[in-house]
Write a protein that holds these residues in place. Structure first.
Motif, PDB file in Angstrom:
ATOM      1  N   HIS A 175     -25.723  19.338  14.899  1.00 34.15           N
ATOM      2  CA  HIS A 175     -25.746  19.991  16.199  1.00 34.15           C
ATOM      3  C   HIS A 175     -26.879  21.008  16.225  1.00 34.15           C
ATOM      4  O   HIS A 175     -26.884  21.962  15.455  1.00 34.15           O
ATOM      5  CB  HIS A 175     -24.399  20.694  16.453  1.00 34.15           C
ATOM      6  N   VAL A 176     -27.842  20.804  17.119  1.00 32.06           N
ATOM      7  CA  VAL A 176     -28.974  21.727  17.233  1.00 32.06           C
ATOM      8  C   VAL A 176     -29.091  22.162  18.690  1.00 32.06           C
ATOM      9  O   VAL A 176     -28.370  21.672  19.559  1.00 32.06           O
ATOM     10  CB  VAL A 176     -30.285  21.063  16.759  1.00 32.06           C
TER      11      VAL A 176
ATOM     12  N   LYS B 161     -17.010  21.623   7.098  1.00 24.90           N
ATOM     13  CA  LYS B 161     -17.029  22.902   7.809  1.00 24.90           C
ATOM     14  C   LYS B 161     -17.039  24.052   6.799  1.00 24.90           C
ATOM     15  O   LYS B 161     -17.728  25.059   6.983  1.00 24.90           O
ATOM     16  CB  LYS B 161     -15.805  23.002   8.723  1.00 24.90           C
TER      17      LYS B 161
ATOM     18  N   TYR C 219     -26.812  24.722   6.745  1.00 26.80           N
ATOM     19  CA  TYR C 219     -26.679  24.542   8.199  1.00 26.80           C
ATOM     20  C   TYR C 219     -25.775  23.361   8.478  1.00 26.80           C
ATOM     21  O   TYR C 219     -24.971  23.385   9.395  1.00 26.80           O
ATOM     22  CB  TYR C 219     -28.065  24.325   8.815  1.00 26.80           C
TER      23      TYR C 219
ATOM     24  N   LEU D 270     -18.971  21.746  16.003  1.00 26.61           N
ATOM     25  CA  LEU D 270     -19.862  22.202  17.078  1.00 26.61           C
ATOM     26  C   LEU D 270     -20.237  23.643  16.798  1.00 26.61           C
ATOM     27  O   LEU D 270     -19.403  24.449  16.402  1.00 26.61           O
ATOM     28  CB  LEU D 270     -19.145  22.116  18.427  1.00 26.61           C
ATOM     29  N   LYS D 271     -21.489  23.974  17.022  1.00 26.71           N
ATOM     30  CA  LYS D 271     -21.933  25.343  16.775  1.00 26.71           C
ATOM     31  C   LYS D 271     -22.048  26.067  18.103  1.00 26.71           C
ATOM     32  O   LYS D 271     -22.470  25.489  19.103  1.00 26.71           O
ATOM     33  CB  LYS D 271     -23.295  25.324  16.068  1.00 26.71           C
TER      34      LYS D 271
ATOM     35  N   LYS E 130     -25.220  30.383  16.949  1.00 26.75           N
ATOM     36  CA  LYS E 130     -25.494  29.787  15.635  1.00 26.75           C
ATOM     37  C   LYS E 130     -26.408  28.572  15.717  1.00 26.75           C
ATOM     38  O   LYS E 130     -26.895  28.098  14.695  1.00 26.75           O
ATOM     39  CB  LYS E 130     -24.171  29.388  14.985  1.00 26.75           C
ATOM     40  N   GLN E 131     -26.573  28.041  16.935  1.00 24.09           N
ATOM     41  CA  GLN E 131     -27.431  26.868  17.061  1.00 24.09           C
ATOM     42  C   GLN E 131     -28.872  27.212  16.710  1.00 24.09           C
ATOM     43  O   GLN E 131     -29.375  28.251  17.104  1.00 24.09           O
ATOM     44  CB  GLN E 131     -27.396  26.357  18.498  1.00 24.09           C
ATOM     45  N   LYS E 132     -29.493  26.296  15.980  1.00 18.99           N
ATOM     46  CA  LYS E 132     -30.903  26.497  15.646  1.00 18.99           C
ATOM     47  C   LYS E 132     -31.721  25.403  16.315  1.00 18.99           C
ATOM     48  O   LYS E 132     -31.210  24.308  16.582  1.00 18.99           O
ATOM     49  CB  LYS E 132     -31.094  26.406  14.122  1.00 18.99           C
TER      50      LYS E 132
END
Lengths: 388, 148
Positions: free
Chosen positions: B32-33, A71, A345, B110-111, B115-117
C-alpha cells in the motif's frame, strides 16, 4: 419434540459451510474434517463433499491459527521481529530465521563472516533432520502406526539437546542475527554433532526395516495421491512435494545462497509422483543433510561468528529484497520493502506449505477419504506456517 | 533476476507468456503506497533459475484482474491480498476471506494517510511505474525464446 424446518437446516453451519454450496444431487454428504481432527495436525479444516467413501470436492478452510505475522513486522523494529520467525514454522525455525536475516542482510549489503555461514549451514541442516523426523513419526501416526513416533522423538531429543546448548531454545529458535549468529559453537557441539551423525546413520537401516519396507505402510502410500509436474507448476509447489514428482529443484542448488555451493550433496528425486515418492525423498534428504553437516564440520573455518560492525538497530536503505532458502517443506521466501526507517514498510512471507496445500483440493477429487488422510500427511503440513 | 513494471492491461498477456515459458508462481503480494496499491508477482523457473518480478500499480478504487485462471495457485494469494488490503480481483471465482474471520470488516495492512509513503520512497527506480516497461518485457521474451 423436535421442531425445525428443512430450509433452516440448509441454512445452518457457518460462513464457509454456507458458501460451499453442495451439489443438489441425492445421497451426498457434506462433512467438516477438522479443525480439531488429529490428522489435520493442528487446526486445518477441510470441507468435504462425499459420496459414500469417495471425495467429490474438498475445500480447505484456513485461518484458525492466523496471527498476522506480516502486520507485526510493520510495528516492530528489525531485531525485534527476529523471534517471530521461529514461531512461523516451529519445525524448521532456523530456515525462517535465515530467510528473514538473509533478506535484511541483502538489503543492507551486510557481509556474513565465513565461520557464521558454516555454523548456519550446520544448524539449519540439523534442524531439517529434526523436522523430517517429526513429520515421519506424525505421518505414521496418521496412518495408524504408533511406535515410529517414539523412535523419532528419541532421535529428535539428541538434536534438540545439541541445539539447545548453542541457541538457548529447543524448538522456536531465534539464533541467527543480522550478520551472523548469536553465539559461537564450541568443541563439545562439534563432538556431539559428529557423534549424532554416526548414530543417525545407524538408525536409517532400522527405519527401513521397521517402516519403509513394511507392507502395511506400502499399501497406504503406494500409488496414492499422484501429483503431476504441471499441477506442481500451476500451484507453485516446491520442496519434497515437487521432488517426489520428479523435478530435482532445490533452492540450495538452483540459487545457491551462503556456502552451499561448496558442499557435495545430492538432491533426492523420485519419479513416481505418489505419497511414497514424497516419503522416500524426505528419508533420503536426512542422509544428505548428514553429509552436508559432516563436510561443514570438516572444513569449519576460524574467525568471527558475527560481523563485528553489525548495527544494533539497523536501518536498511530504501528499496526491496527477496531472499529465498530451502526449508524442510520447500521454498521459503521473504520479500522485504524498506523505506529507510527502523521497521519494515512491508514484509511478505512466502510459505511453502501454503502453496503445497492449495493443490490438495485438486488432487483429493475422486480419492477415498482414508487416502485423503494419507495425501494430507504426505504434504507435510505445518499449519502455523500456512496461516502465518 | 529481472524486474518489470507492466501496465495493468498488459499484465494478463504477460503472465500468460510466463506460463507458456514454464515459469511457476512464487507469490502474489501487495504494497500500500500513496499512489494506490502496488501489486507484485514473483515467478521463478525450475530449469532456468532466476526470479522474474512483474509489478503493476492500481489506484485505491481500482480493481485488479485475477490471474487464477492461468495459475490456479494464485487463487489463495489473491484471497490473501483481499483479506489484508481489500483489493478486489476481477474474475476471481471465490473471493472470500481466507485467513481473517469472515465477519471482520477491516483490512489490517492498509496504511493510514500519515504512514503511506510515495513509491519513490520505497523503490529506488520508481520511474518505471509512470513509464511501464512493457516493451522491455517483450524484448526480454524474445531473447529468452531465442536462447531456447
Amino acid at each position: 419434540m423436535l421442531d425445525f424446518k428443512l430450509d433452516e437446516i440448509e441454512q445452518s453451519g457457518d460462513f464457509y459451510t454456507r458458501n460451499f454450496q453442495p451439489t443438489p444431487e441425492e445421497n451426498k454428504l457434506v462433512l467438516n474434517m477438522g479443525p480439531q481432527h488429529p490428522s489435520t495436525h493442528g487446526v486445518l479444516r477441510i470441507i468435504l463433499e462425499i459420496d459414500g467413501e469417495y471425495i467429490l470436492r474438498a475445500e480447505p478452510v484456513l485461518g484458525y491459527i492466523h496471527r498476522m505475522q506480516e502486520k507485526m513486522a510493520e510495528v516492530k523494529t528489525y531485531p525485534q521481529y527476529l523471534p517471530n520467525m521461529g514461531r512461523v514454522d516451529y519445525l524448521h525455525a532456523l530456515a525462517w530465521n535465515w530467510a528473514y536475516a538473509g533478506a535484511v542482510e541483502k538489503l543492507m549489503g551486510l557481509e556474513v563472516p565465513e565461520r557464521a555461514e558454516y555454523i548456519r549451514v550446520i544448524t539449519c541442516e540439523l534442524n531439517r533432520i529434526n523436522s523430517h523426523l517429526l513429520w515421519w513419526g506424525a505421518y505414521l501416526l496418521d496412518l495408524g502406526a504408533f511406535t515410529p513416533i517414539m523412535y523419532a522423538f528419541a532421535d529428535r531429543e539428541i538434536v534438540m539437546d545439541i541445539l539447545q546448548r548453542i541457541t538457548g531454545s529447543r524448538l522456536t529458535y531465534c539464533y541467527y542475527r543480522f550478520g551472523g549468529v548469536s553465539a559461537d559453537i564450541d568443541q563439545k557441539f562439534i563432538n556431539d554433532t559428529r557423534e549424532f551423525c554416526k548414530y543417525m546413520r545407524g538408525r536409517f537401516p532400522i527405519y527401513k526395516d521397521l517402516v519403509t519396507d513394511n507392507i502395511i505402510l506400502r499399501k497406504r502410500v503406494e500409488d496414492i495421491g499422484h501429483i503431476n509436474l504441471e499441477t506442481c507448476r500451476k500451484y507453485g509447489a516446491t520442496g519434497p512435494v515437487l521432488r517426489g514428482s520428479g523435478k530435482p529443484y532445490d533452492v540450495r542448488r538452483a540459487e545457491p545462497y551462503s556456502v552451499y555451493d561448496r558442499f557435495d550433496f545430492e538432491i533426492p528425486v523420485y519419479d513416481e509422483k505418489d505419497a511414497l515418492a514424497r516419503y522416500l525423498v524426505r528419508m533420503d534428504e536426512m542422509e544428505q543433510s548428514l553429509r552436508i553437516i559432516e563436510q561443514a564440520l570438516d572444513s569449519l573455518p576460524e574467525g568471527d561468528y558475527i560481523h563485528p560492525k553489525t548495527p544494533k538497530n539497523p536501518k536498511p536503505p530504501k528499496g526491496e529484497a527477496y531472499f529465498a532458502v530451502e526449508g524442510a517443506r520447500g521454498k521459503i521466501g521473504v520479500y522485504l520493502v524498506s523505506d529507510g526507517s527502523k521497521s519494515p514498510y512491508r514484509l511478505k512471507l512466502r510459505s511453502p506449505g501454503f502453496s503445497n496445500l492449495s493443490l490438495f483440493a485438486e488432487i483429493a477429487r475422486g480419492t477415498l477419504l482414508a487416502d485423503a488422510i494419507s495425501i494430507l500427511g504426505s504434504l507435510d503440513l505445518v499449519i502455523p506456517e500456512i496461516d502465518r | 533476476m529481472k524486474n518489470f513494471c507492466i501496465s495493468l492491461d498488459k499484465l494478463i498477456p504477460a503472465v500468460k507468456e510466463l506460463d507458456n515459458l514454464g515459469y511457476f508462481l512464487e507469490d502474489v503480494c501487495c504494497v500500500h503506497v500513496k499512489e494506490g496499491f502496488e501489486l507484485v508477482y514473483h515467478f521463478d523457473h525450475w530449469d532456468n533459475p532466476g526470479r522474474i518480478t512483474l509489478r503493476t500499480l492500481i489506484s485505491d478504487d481500482q480493481q485488479a484482474e485475477t490471474i487464477s485462471h492461468i495459475f490456479p495457485g494464485a487463487d489463495w494469494h489473491e484471497r490473501e491480498c483481499y483479506d489484508f488490503f481489500g483489493v478486489h480481483f476481477k474474475g476471481h471465482k471465490n473471493l472470500i476471506p481466507l485467513l481473517l474471520p469472515p465477519d471482520l470488516n477491516e483490512h489490517p495492512l492498509l496504511k493510514n494517510k500519515k504512514k503511506q509513503k510515495e513509491l519513490s520512497h520505497i523503490l529506488p527506480d520508481c520511474e518505471c511505474v509512470t513509464a511501464p516497461q512493457d516493451e522491455e518485457f517483450d524484448n526480454w521474451l524474445n531473447t529468452f525464446n531465442k536462447d531456447k
